[in-house]
Design a protein around this motif. Structure first.
Motif, PDB file in Angstrom:
ATOM      1  N   ALA A 120       0.877  -1.166   0.000  1.00  0.00           N
ATOM      2  CA  ALA A 120       0.000   0.000   0.000  1.00  0.00           C
ATOM      3  C   ALA A 120       0.917   1.218   0.000  1.00  0.00           C
ATOM      4  O   ALA A 120       1.613   1.469   0.981  1.00  0.00           O
ATOM      5  N   ASP A 121       0.954   1.938  -1.094  1.00  0.00           N
ATOM      6  CA  ASP A 121       1.884   3.060  -1.239  1.00  0.00           C
ATOM      7  C   ASP A 121       1.103   4.363  -1.295  1.00  0.00           C
ATOM      8  O   ASP A 121       0.538   4.722  -2.318  1.00  0.00           O
ATOM      9  N   TRP A 122       1.083   5.084  -0.183  1.00  0.00           N
ATOM     10  CA  TRP A 122       0.356   6.351  -0.115  1.00  0.00           C
ATOM     11  C   TRP A 122       1.227   7.544  -0.500  1.00  0.00           C
ATOM     12  O   TRP A 122       0.754   8.675  -0.495  1.00  0.00           O
ATOM     13  N   LEU A 123       2.489   7.293  -0.826  1.00  0.00           N
ATOM     14  CA  LEU A 123       3.394   8.365  -1.235  1.00  0.00           C
ATOM     15  C   LEU A 123       3.630   8.365  -2.739  1.00  0.00           C
ATOM     16  O   LEU A 123       4.503   9.071  -3.238  1.00  0.00           O
ATOM     17  N   ASP A 124       2.854   7.582  -3.454  1.00  0.00           N
ATOM     18  CA  ASP A 124       2.994   7.459  -4.898  1.00  0.00           C
ATOM     19  C   ASP A 124       2.767   8.814  -5.582  1.00  0.00           C
ATOM     20  O   ASP A 124       1.824   9.541  -5.248  1.00  0.00           O
ATOM     21  N   ALA A 125       3.623   9.141  -6.539  1.00  0.00           N
ATOM     22  CA  ALA A 125       3.519  10.427  -7.235  1.00  0.00           C
ATOM     23  C   ALA A 125       2.191  10.561  -7.971  1.00  0.00           C
ATOM     24  O   ALA A 125       1.684  11.676  -8.157  1.00  0.00           O
ATOM     25  N   GLY A 126       1.613   9.431  -8.380  1.00  0.00           N
ATOM     26  CA  GLY A 126       0.322   9.481  -9.064  1.00  0.00           C
ATOM     27  C   GLY A 126      -0.779  10.060  -8.194  1.00  0.00           C
ATOM     28  O   GLY A 126      -1.693  10.741  -8.684  1.00  0.00           O
ATOM     29  N   LEU A 127      -0.700   9.810  -6.890  1.00  0.00           N
ATOM     30  CA  LEU A 127      -1.686  10.381  -5.979  1.00  0.00           C
ATOM     31  C   LEU A 127      -1.529  11.887  -5.870  1.00  0.00           C
ATOM     32  O   LEU A 127      -2.513  12.626  -5.740  1.00  0.00           O
ATOM     33  N   ASP A 128      -0.296  12.357  -5.919  1.00  0.00           N
ATOM     34  CA  ASP A 128      -0.068  13.806  -5.906  1.00  0.00           C
ATOM     35  C   ASP A 128      -0.642  14.453  -7.159  1.00  0.00           C
ATOM     36  O   ASP A 128      -1.218  15.541  -7.105  1.00  0.00           O
ATOM     37  N   ARG A 129      -0.481  13.783  -8.297  1.00  0.00           N
ATOM     38  CA  ARG A 129      -1.043  14.329  -9.545  1.00  0.00           C
ATOM     39  C   ARG A 129      -2.556  14.386  -9.475  1.00  0.00           C
ATOM     40  O   ARG A 129      -3.169  15.370  -9.902  1.00  0.00           O
ATOM     41  N   ARG A 130      -3.181  13.331  -8.928  1.00  0.00           N
ATOM     42  CA  ARG A 130      -4.634  13.320  -8.803  1.00  0.00           C
ATOM     43  C   ARG A 130      -5.103  14.467  -7.913  1.00  0.00           C
ATOM     44  O   ARG A 130      -6.131  15.104  -8.179  1.00  0.00           O
ATOM     45  N   ALA A 131      -4.353  14.739  -6.857  1.00  0.00           N
ATOM     46  CA  ALA A 131      -4.755  15.766  -5.897  1.00  0.00           C
ATOM     47  C   ALA A 131      -4.753  17.163  -6.510  1.00  0.00           C
ATOM     48  O   ALA A 131      -5.441  18.064  -6.001  1.00  0.00           O
ATOM     49  N   ARG A 132      -4.003  17.358  -7.595  1.00  0.00           N
ATOM     50  CA  ARG A 132      -3.944  18.683  -8.218  1.00  0.00           C
ATOM     51  C   ARG A 132      -5.287  19.101  -8.819  1.00  0.00           C
ATOM     52  O   ARG A 132      -5.520  20.289  -9.053  1.00  0.00           O
ATOM     53  N   GLU A 133      -6.156  18.126  -9.071  1.00  0.00           N
ATOM     54  CA  GLU A 133      -7.500  18.469  -9.553  1.00  0.00           C
ATOM     55  C   GLU A 133      -8.318  19.159  -8.469  1.00  0.00           C
ATOM     56  O   GLU A 133      -9.332  19.792  -8.758  1.00  0.00           O
ATOM     57  N   GLY A 134      -7.890  18.989  -7.212  1.00  0.00           N
ATOM     58  CA  GLY A 134      -8.628  19.569  -6.108  1.00  0.00           C
ATOM     59  C   GLY A 134     -10.024  18.972  -6.007  1.00  0.00           C
ATOM     60  O   GLY A 134     -10.248  17.811  -6.350  1.00  0.00           O
ATOM     61  N   ARG A 135     -10.948  19.781  -5.574  1.00  0.00           N
ATOM     62  CA  ARG A 135     -12.303  19.273  -5.367  1.00  0.00           C
ATOM     63  C   ARG A 135     -13.139  19.255  -6.647  1.00  0.00           C
ATOM     64  O   ARG A 135     -14.347  19.045  -6.601  1.00  0.00           O
ATOM     65  N   ARG A 136     -12.458  19.443  -7.783  1.00  0.00           N
ATOM     66  CA  ARG A 136     -13.103  19.195  -9.079  1.00  0.00           C
ATOM     67  C   ARG A 136     -13.017  17.724  -9.449  1.00  0.00           C
ATOM     68  O   ARG A 136     -13.662  17.286 -10.401  1.00  0.00           O
ATOM     69  N   ALA A 137     -12.193  16.951  -8.732  1.00  0.00           N
ATOM     70  CA  ALA A 137     -12.015  15.531  -9.033  1.00  0.00           C
ATOM     71  C   ALA A 137     -13.340  14.788  -8.934  1.00  0.00           C
ATOM     72  O   ALA A 137     -14.236  15.173  -8.175  1.00  0.00           O
ATOM     73  N   LEU A 138     -13.458  13.705  -9.690  1.00  0.00           N
ATOM     74  CA  LEU A 138     -14.706  12.938  -9.712  1.00  0.00           C
ATOM     75  C   LEU A 138     -15.128  12.502  -8.316  1.00  0.00           C
ATOM     76  O   LEU A 138     -16.294  12.629  -7.931  1.00  0.00           O
TER      77      LEU A 138
END
Length: 250
Positions: A62-80
């Protein structure tokens, strides 16, 4: 019985902590070397891994430091997921992830400023999540402060005891079989199914979540049928969220 093995050079105290974490939830035994068959947990320098002896690829963490999660977070609260859970306008949303799994969506919600509590029925998977939380905290991830912990339990039963005032919304992402497949990568899904199987009680889970009177968002593969007619849907290319609103429509 789950085997616990530590690769050479790993601090032995970590093995003791893991054994204590699993105590009372499932039997475990310490292994002198990796087994030739079956599943086991491996303590490595990179973190705790679930391994399947007859699967040739690397173990599952379980990798919570994955860079992909940081990229997803850039959408902010517009994310699905943010739209599905109704995060807009709530300063610090309180979310219950009732089907935590490896917790990637929990980690995403934490990055969006949520306070997140979780339920996971597999003590093995919950141990992987606890390890990910510890690594994120050690790395100084400020958002991990919103993590409120994980309970090892059957979610439908736990939801019946829930005080709705504790949360703003419930998030569900069951392990579906057949065509109702998960959005998880194929390798991760195969390994998790060896441990926890599918969620045949997904219908009961949704019913229990809706009975709390809270907003509920259930994640599906885009082509999967809904378990019950939703109030509305939030659609993306790789996932769909069916949204069930409280009777008040809030």
């Amino acid at each position: 019985m789950i085997g616990l093995w530590a690769e050479p050079g790993v601090d032995p105290s970590r093995l003791a902590v893991l054994t204590e974490r699993l105590a009372g939830r499932m039997p475990a035994e310490t292994l002198a070397e990796p087994p030739a068959s079956g599943i086991y947990l491996a303590l490595t320098a990179a973190g705790l891994e679930l391994r399947v002896a007859d699967m040739p690829w690397q173990g599952l963490r379980a990798d919570w430091l994955d860079a992909g999660l940081d990229r997803r977070a850039r959408e902010g609260r517009r994310a699905l997921i943010a739209r599905a859970l109704g995060l807009r306008g709530i300063a610090t949303p309180r979310i219950l992830d009732a089907t935590c799994g490896l917790g990637r969506d929990s980690a995403h919600l934490l990055r969006l400023g949520c306070r997140v509590s979780a339920i996971e029925r597999s003590p093995i998977v919950a141990a992987l999540v606890a390890d990910a939380v510890e690594r994120a905290a050690t790395a100084g991830a400020a958002w991990i402060g919103g993590w409120c912990g994980i309970a090892v339990d059957e979610a439908p039963a736990r939801l019946k005891e829930l005080m709705a005032s504790e949360f703003d919304a419930i998030y569900l992402d069951p392990m579906f079989g057949g065509e109702q497949r998960s959005a998880l990568p194929k390798r991760d899904l195969q390994m998790l199914r060896r441990v926890v199987g599918d969620d045949p009680d997904a219908g009961a889970l949704l019913e229990a979540a809706r009975a709390t009177g809270l907003r509920v968002a259930m994640k599906h593969h885009p082509r999967s049928p809904a378990l019950a007619p939703p109030d509305h849907q939030v659609r993306g290319g790789r996932a769909r969220f069916d949204v069930y609103l409280p009777a008040s429509g809030s």
